[in-house]
Scaffold this motif. Structure first.
Motif, short mmCIF file in Angstrom:
data_model
loop_
_atom_site.label_atom_id
_atom_site.label_comp_id
_atom_site.label_asym_id
_atom_site.label_seq_id
_atom_site.Cartn_x
_atom_site.Cartn_y
_atom_site.Cartn_z
N ARG A 41 69.98 -3.25 23.50
CA ARG A 41 71.30 -2.95 24.05
C ARG A 41 71.53 -1.43 24.10
O ARG A 41 72.14 -0.91 25.03
CB ARG A 41 72.38 -3.60 23.19
CG ARG A 41 73.00 -4.90 23.70
CD ARG A 41 72.07 -5.84 24.31
NE ARG A 41 72.77 -6.99 24.89
CZ ARG A 41 72.15 -8.07 25.33
NH1 ARG A 41 70.84 -8.14 25.25
NH2 ARG A 41 72.82 -9.09 25.87
N ALA A 45 72.34 0.76 27.34
CA ALA A 45 73.56 1.55 27.42
C ALA A 45 73.26 2.99 27.83
O ALA A 45 73.97 3.59 28.64
CB ALA A 45 74.29 1.52 26.08
N ALA A 128 80.04 5.63 20.99
CA ALA A 128 79.53 6.20 22.24
C ALA A 128 80.25 7.52 22.51
O ALA A 128 81.48 7.60 22.42
CB ALA A 128 79.76 5.23 23.40
N ASP A 203 77.93 -3.26 22.45
CA ASP A 203 78.43 -3.74 23.73
C ASP A 203 79.90 -3.37 23.93
O ASP A 203 80.30 -2.86 24.98
CB ASP A 203 78.27 -5.26 23.83
CG ASP A 203 76.92 -5.75 23.37
OD1 ASP A 203 76.56 -5.49 22.21
OD2 ASP A 203 76.23 -6.42 24.15
N VAL A 206 80.56 0.58 24.20
CA VAL A 206 80.17 1.14 25.49
C VAL A 206 81.12 0.69 26.59
O VAL A 206 81.48 1.47 27.49
CB VAL A 206 78.71 0.77 25.82
CG1 VAL A 206 78.34 1.19 27.23
CG2 VAL A 206 77.77 1.43 24.81
N PHE A 253 80.38 -6.01 28.80
CA PHE A 253 79.13 -5.26 28.80
C PHE A 253 77.96 -6.11 29.28
O PHE A 253 76.98 -5.56 29.81
CB PHE A 253 78.83 -4.72 27.40
CG PHE A 253 77.53 -3.95 27.33
CD1 PHE A 253 77.46 -2.63 27.73
CD2 PHE A 253 76.37 -4.56 26.86
CE1 PHE A 253 76.26 -1.93 27.68
CE2 PHE A 253 75.17 -3.86 26.80
CZ PHE A 253 75.11 -2.54 27.21
N TRP A 257 74.69 -5.10 31.36
CA TRP A 257 73.34 -5.37 30.84
C TRP A 257 72.49 -6.06 31.90
O TRP A 257 71.36 -5.64 32.18
CB TRP A 257 73.44 -6.23 29.58
CG TRP A 257 72.19 -6.94 29.21
CD1 TRP A 257 71.84 -8.23 29.54
CD2 TRP A 257 71.08 -6.44 28.43
NE1 TRP A 257 70.60 -8.55 29.02
CE2 TRP A 257 70.12 -7.48 28.34
CE3 TRP A 257 70.82 -5.24 27.80
CZ2 TRP A 257 68.92 -7.33 27.65
CZ3 TRP A 257 69.63 -5.08 27.11
CH2 TRP A 257 68.70 -6.11 27.04
#
Length: 270
Positions: A41, A45, A128, A203, A206, A253, A257
């Protein structure tokens, strides 16, 4: 992170906080499986940051806690473009700044900021950070997001402005101050610097970053065109309960993805 909610009366609504048919997060039986999932992940990202123009030279980093070692986190390596990062490039850093896994060096700013967030904020599984144009413009104005659309209400009462600046963040004292000011908020806008978002999963963190940046753009456009009408307090709370739902943030997210893995499958190279 599944939220329990009363079963809605309408049959077409799902039994979740939002009424949407959102699945729960996957569960793993070993730390190794969880670690691999988080690293995948994380690499995705970072590629998404590159794709959507969130890169700014060596600046910007995303981190996620190691599931087994409480004093360690995974982060992108120093000097590798967001557009090129693979799972194999990720590094694991301990509480002293030592790279314990991986062949690259750590960005000093990534260490001082993320290590302190992970230490002081137990709910921040991931963080993030990026120097996007919209967040920098909003920060320069000293303004947080206003509740002028539904998405912005995900941060209503969950954001803070960091008004200090002492140059690039390379001291633990400054990283700690940022983490302390963040508190249990979802986002901290760093004046003259950029944006940090956190979440209970990578997830989620982000997704909040993407949402905050797009809301900053909307706000800047709206004020440039006129005087936007804000939600009332009650309306903002209602919108935030939906668009600010943690499970919705996590699920949103998954669409990104699917998008990036289909386009750039090499990011999964180990």
């Amino acid at each position: 992170m599944t939220t329990t909610a009363p079963r809605p009366e309408a049959e077409f609504l799902a039994d979740t906080a939002t009424g949407l048919p959102i699945p729960g997060e996957p569960e793993f039986s070993t730390p190794e499986e969880t670690r691999r999932h988080r690293k995948q992940r994380l690499a995705a990202a970072l590629r998404l940051f590159g794709k959507y123009g969130f890169g700014e030279g060596i600046s910007g980093h995303i981190s996620v806690r190691d599931p087994e070692h409480a004093d360690r986190f995974w982060v992108n390596p120093f000097g590798v473009s967001f557009k090129r990062v693979r799972v194999a490039d990720l590094i694991c850093v301990d509480s002293t700044g030592r790279v314990v896994e991986g062949r690259h060096r750590v960005n000093p700013s990534a260490f001082v900021i993320h290590s302190q967030i992970h230490e002081l904020q137990p709910g921040a599984t991931a963080a993030a950070h990026g120097h996007t144009a919209h967040s920098r413009a909003l920060g320069a104005l000293g303004r947080l997001l206003e509740p002028i659309d539904q998405e912005a209400c995900a941060f209503y009462g969950r954001q803070v402005l960091y008004d200090e600046y002492e140059g690039p963040s390379v001291s633990l004292a400054q990283g700690r101050d940022i983490a302390e000011k963040l508190g249990d908020n979802r986002a901290i806008l760093l004046r003259h610097h950029g944006l940090i978002t956190v979440g209970g999963s990578l997830d989620e963190a982000v997704h909040w970053f993407f949402t905050y940046d797009s809301c900053a753009q909307v706000q800047l456009l709206a004020h440039a065109a006129g005087t936007p009408k804000a939600f009332s307090h009650e309306q903002a709370l209602a919108a935030g309960a939906g668009f600010g739902d943690a499970q919705l943030g996590w699920f949103s997210f998954q669409l990104l993805w699917d998008e990036i893995v289909a386009e750039q499958p090499d990011l999964l190279d180990e």
